[in-house]
Design an enzyme around this catalytic site. Structure first.
Site, mmCIF file in Angstrom:
data_model
loop_
_atom_site.group_PDB
_atom_site.id
_atom_site.type_symbol
_atom_site.label_atom_id
_atom_site.label_comp_id
_atom_site.label_asym_id
_atom_site.label_seq_id
_atom_site.Cartn_x
_atom_site.Cartn_y
_atom_site.Cartn_z
ATOM 1 C CG HIS A 144 -2.114 2.976 5.283
ATOM 2 N ND1 HIS A 144 -1.057 2.096 5.096
ATOM 3 C CD2 HIS A 144 -2.244 3.636 4.113
ATOM 4 C CE1 HIS A 144 -0.594 2.224 3.864
ATOM 5 N NE2 HIS A 144 -1.291 3.156 3.255
ATOM 6 C CB SER A 170 -3.319 3.256 0.929
ATOM 7 O OG SER A 170 -2.472 2.741 -0.067
#
Length: 246
Positions: free
Chosen positions: A211, A147
């Protein structure tokens, strides 16, 4: 899912993998690692029930980032920011990440070039995991997944292709497929990650901070590397056929 954009490719010819062999290779490698691991549930050698759960925990601990161990100076732990990029915790985790990598990685790779894109992906992914680990230095939870690296791809995509139209499914609009430019979709996504990071607990779950770190790194890298060059613009659609289909 994205319009047909005119992208200037390097001098290298196209291979059997198409114009983005690194993106497709990363998808294939992540999928292979998941399938042979215990989280896929496909290998009976890992057992079932409690035995399978124990095998998953051991797998994630071996290949994932454990912040508390990372900063203790263990040589094996020092490699985990790279290995964790290719390990995923569930089918949903894998498929969601690979979908994002496919949608945004192909055009970004074409723009950056294969070698630069690979170094960018791995470097930003490792730094995103390190950023999360530094903020949670006492955590014993294993952190896995691509991610952070994929978020970096999103950040770079936003700078390079701000006007690219992306199909989005919005829950509050009954998941209707709507098309918005990247400069609307991606900052909205980043804002959701910011809000979620503020409410995240210290337990296992989604590493929203990774993220955000990855997204910021990708945006800054694209600005520094390509800020003085002309960004790719849309090719006008043929009048008789209208908008290109996804």
């Amino acid at each position: 899912m994205i319009r047909n954009w005119r992208v200037t490719l390097g001098g290298a010819g196209r291979s059997l993998w198409g114009p983005a062999p690194v993106t497709y290779g990363l998808i294939a490698l992540c999928s292979l690692v998941f399938v042979i691991g215990p989280a896929s549930g496909l290998d009976p050698a890992y057992g079932s029930g409690d035995a399978a759960l124990a095998a998953q925990r051991a797998w994630f601990h071996r290949w994932g980032v454990v912040p508390a161990e990372l900063f203790e100076g263990s040589p094996s732990a020092a490699l985990t920011p790279a290995t964790a990029l290719f390990v995923h915790g569930s089918w949903v985790h894998l498929l969601g990440n690979m979908l994002f990598l496919y949608v945004f990685g192909v055009m970004t790779e074409e723009r950056m070039g294969r070698v630069q894109f690979l170094l960018f992906y791995v470097g930003c992914g490792c730094l995103a995991l390190l950023g999360y680990a530094a903020a949670n230095a006492d955590s014993e939870q294993s952190l896995v997944g691509a991610s952070g690296a994929i978020s970096a791809v999103l950040g770079a995509f936003l700078f390079l292709f701000p006007g690219a139209r992306v199909t989005s499914l919005l829950p509050f609009l009954f998941f209707l497929p709507l098309r918005f430019p990247a400069w609307v979709v991606l900052p909205f996504w980043a804002a959701l990650q910011w809000l979620a990071a503020g409410r995240a607990s210290d337990g296992p779950g989604v590493a929203y901070l990774a993220h955000l770190v990855g997204f910021g790194l990708g945006l800054v890298f694209a600005w520094v590397r390509f800020g003085r060059t002309t960004r790719v613009r849309a090719a006008p659609a043929p009048a008789p056929e209208g908008e290109n289909q996804p």
